[in-house]
Design an enzyme around this catalytic site. Structure first.
Site, PDB file in Angstrom:
ATOM      1  CE  LYS A 177     -31.613 -20.677 -31.869  1.00  7.40           C
ATOM      2  NZ  LYS A 177     -31.076 -20.137 -30.606  1.00  7.40           N
ATOM      3  CD  GLU A 252     -45.275 -22.993 -21.080  1.00  6.56           C
ATOM      4  OE1 GLU A 252     -45.504 -21.949 -20.451  1.00  6.56           O
ATOM      5  OE2 GLU A 252     -45.967 -24.009 -20.982  1.00  6.56           O
ATOM      6  CD  GLU A 385     -42.073 -10.739 -20.714  1.00 12.98           C
ATOM      7  OE1 GLU A 385     -41.926 -10.849 -21.943  1.00 12.98           O
ATOM      8  OE2 GLU A 385     -42.015 -11.706 -19.931  1.00 12.98           O
TER       9      GLU A 385
END
Ligand code: NAD
Length: 493
Positions: A177, A252, A385
Site C-alpha cells: 500500500k 518501523e 517527533e
C-alpha cells in the site's frame, strides 16, 4: 495548472481502476498543486488484491528454486539502476525531497535486491538432537504467505525494498500500500516489476487512505504478515487490526534521536554529521538527529558554528542541483512544526535561527533550518517527533548525565556520539536504548546493516541477514526411522 498524471493500481498483473472508479489527487509540495491522480481503493479492491496474492502463493512461486526467485530480484535491481533517474524525478515531485537524493537512493536501493537475491538460497534448516529413540527431527524455513507492506510517504523505494526483497526471496507474495501523501513512485516502480515478468499476483500495488484501504489490508483474513513503516499512532491501529487475522507484525516507527558532542570531538566532523542528520531531507527522516546535547565547555562556541552553518543552507526547488533543502511534504506537518515551535518559545526556548515559514512558502511548504536552545529537554520541540528541520539544543556536563538525558524519551530509533575517545564512544553506544548508534558519523544505511528501533520506535528489524528469517516460519518435521510399528499408545511407559 498542468494536466494531471494518471496511474492505475497493479493487481494480479493488470493495471486496474478501483471498483468504484473513485480516485484521489496528490499534491506537489513545491507549489501545493495537484499533479497526480490515483485510484482510491475500497475494501472490495483490497479483497481482490489479497486474493490475487493468495492465488499466486498457492501457485508455483513458493516452490520455485530459491535461485530462480533470486533471478527476479536481480532483474528488479537492474531495472532500478536503469530507471533511477525517472524514479528519482517522480519521487521528488511527489514528496519534495531533493532530486539528487532520490535519484541516488533509487540507484542504491538496487543493492538491497541484489543482497537478498544472494541470501535466497542461504537460509537453512536444522537437524535436531532429539531425546526420542529412532526419530529424526528436522526444521525447515517455509514462507509465511501473503505479506501486507504499508509504506509511509518518505524514502518509499528504500522502505519498499527492505520488505519486498526478503519477502520475495523467501517465497511470499506481497500487497504493497503506497502512501496517500505520495502515491506515484510505487506505481512507476510497479511498471518495472511488470517488466521483469514476475508471475502475476506475486507483487500487487494499491493506493488509498488509512481508512478503509490500510485497515482492510492489515486486517484481511488471508494476510499473515504485516510489515509496517510509519508513525506510532498508526502502528497502534495496525496492531489492533492484526487482532482480526493474527498476522505477524513488524513496526518501523518514528524517532526523536539524541546526539551528544563531547569536548574532545572533531568539531568539523561533528558539524557535518549533525547537519546531515537534522537538515538532510529537510529533517524528514525517521532517524533525524533532532535532540543535540553539547558538552558545557564547548557549548557556546560549537553552537555558534552550527547556527552559522544552518544559516548558509540553501533552500530552493527540489529539482535544482544547487538546492540543499527542499520543501516539507505537507501543510499538516508544517503546521505541527509551527505549533511546537510556538509552544517551546512560550516555555522559555531561545530561537537561534529559522522558526518561521520561508518567504517562498506562499505556495509550497518551505521551512528553514531552525535551531532552538532549550534549558530542559521536555520542551515540545525537544520531546516530540517533528519530521522537519528543527534542532533542539541542550547542555551537559558529563557522560553519565548525557546518557540519562539521551535515554529520557519515548523513542529509541537512532542516536549519535561524537568523541575521539573510542572507549567512551562504545560505552555510550552500549548505554543508549536505541536500535542504532552512530559514533563519529550519521545517516548511513546499508543492505547488510539491520535497521529498526526500541521502545516506541517499534519492533522487528529491516535489512541485514536476520530480517530475511522474519519472512519465514519454522516448520518441524518428525521422521520415524524404525522399521518396527509404533508402540501401542496404551502400553507406553
Ligand atoms: P503514517 O503513520 O501517517 O502513515 C503510514 C502509512 O500507514 C500510510 O500508507 C497510511 O495510509 C497508512 N495508514 C494510516 N492509517 C492506517 C490504518 N488505520 N491501518 C493501516 N494503515 C494505515 O506515516 P507518514 O506520515 O506517512 O510517515 C511519517 C512517519 O513514518 C514518521 O513517524 C516517521 O518517523 C516514520 N518513519 C519511520 C521509518 C523507520 O524505518 N523507522 C522510516 C520512515 C518513516
Amino acid at each position: 495548472m498542468s494536466e494531471l498524471k494518471q496511474y492505475k493500481m497493479f493487481i494480479d498483473g493488470e493495471w486496474v481502476d478501483s471498483e468504484s472508479k473513485k480516485t484521489f489527487k496528490s499534491l506537489n509540495p513545491e507549489n501545493n498543486e495537484p499533479w497526480v491522480e490515483v485510484p482510491q481503493a475500497s475494501e472490495k479492491d483490497i479483497d481482490i488484491a489479497v486474493n490475487a496474492a493468495q492465488k499466486a502463493f498457492d501457485g508455483s512461486w513458493p516452490n520455485l528454486f530459491p535461485r530462480e526467485r533470486a533471478k527476479y530480484l536481480k532483474a528488479i535491481a537492474n531495472e532500478l539502476r536503469e530507471n533511477a533517474e525517472l524514479l528519482g524525478k517522480i519521487e521528488t515531485i511527489d514528496t519534495g525531497k531533493l532530486f539528487k537524493e532520490t535519484k541516488t537512493q533509487a540507484n542504491y536501493i538496487a543493492e538491497y535486491y541484489d543482497y537478498y537475491a544472494g541470501l535466497a538460497d542461504k537460509v537453512e534448516g536444522t537437524v535436531l538432537p532429539i531425546d526420542k529413540a529412532n526419530m529424526q527431527v528436522i526444521t525447515t524455513r517455509v514462507p509465511i504467505g501473503v505479506v501486507a507492506a504499508i509504506i509511509p510517504w518518505n524514502s518509499q523505494m528504500l522502505l519498499t525494498a527492505v520488505k519486498l526483497a526478503p519477502a520475495l526471496a523467501m517465497g511470499n507474495t506481497v500487497v504493497i500500500k503506497s502512501s496517500e501523501l505520495a502515491p506515484a513512485t510505487l506505481f512507476e516502480f510497479g511498471k518495472l516489476i511488470e517488466k521483469t515478468g514476475i508471475p502475476r499476483g506475486v507483487v500487487n500495488i494499491v493506493s488509498g487512505f488509512g481508512e478503509p484501504c490500510g485497515r482492510a489490508l492489515t486486517s484481511h483474513k488471508l494476510v499473515e504478515r504485516v510489515a509496517f513503516t510509519g508513525g506510532p499512532e498508526t502502528a497502534r491501529h495496525i496492531i489492533r487490526n492484526s487482532a482480526d487475522n493474527l498476522s505477524q507484525v513488524s513496526l518501523e516507527l518514528g524517532g526523536k534521536s539524541p546526539v551528544a558532542v563531547f569536548e574532545d570531538a572533531d568539531q568539523e566532523n561533528a558539524l557535518n554529521g549533525i547537519t546531515a542528520g537534522i537538515f538532510g531531507a529537510s529533517g524528514q527522516s525517521c532517524i533525524a538527529g533532532s535532540r543535540l546535547y553539547i558538552q558545557n565547555s564547548i557549548y557556546d562556541n560549537f553552537l555558534e558554528k552550527i547556527v552559522n552553518r544552518a544559516n548558509k543552507i540553501k533552500l530552493g526547488p527540489p529539482m535544482d542541483s544547487k538546492t540543499q533543502m527542499g520543501p516539507l511534504n505537507s501543510l499538516k506537518q508544517l503546521e505541527i512544526i509551527e505549533k511546537n515551535i510556538k509552544l517551546t518559545l512560550e516555555q522559555g526556548g531561545k530561537l537561534r535561527c529559522g522558526g518561521k515559514r520561508h518567504t517562498f512558502s506562499n505556495k509550497g511548504y518551505y521551512f528553514p533550518p531552525t535551531i532552538i536552545e532549550c534549558d530542559n529537554h521536555n520542551l515540545p520541540t525537544a520531546e516530540n517527533e517533528l519530521f522537519g528541520p528543527v534542532l533542539s539544543v541542550m547542555k551537559f556536563n558529563d557522560e553519565k548525565e548525557v546518557i540519562n538525558k539521551m535515554n529520557d524519551n519515548q523513542y529509541g530509533l537512532s542516536s549519535g556520539v561524537y568523541t575521539k575517545d573510542i572507549n567512551r564512544g562504545l560505552r555510550v553506544s552500549n548505554a543508549i536504548r536505541a536500535g542504532i548508534t552512530f559514533v563519529n558519523t550519521y545517516r548511513l544505511i546499508s543492505p547488510s546493516a539491520p535497521f529498526g528501533g526500541m521502545k516506541d520506535s517499534g519492533y522487528g528489524k529491516e535489512a541485514g541477514i536476520e530480517s530475511i528469517k522474519d519472512y519465514t516460519r519454522i516448520k518441524t518435521t518428525w521422521f520415524n526411522t524404525s522399521d518396527k510399528p509404533m508402540d501401542d499408545p496404551f502400553t507406553m511407559g
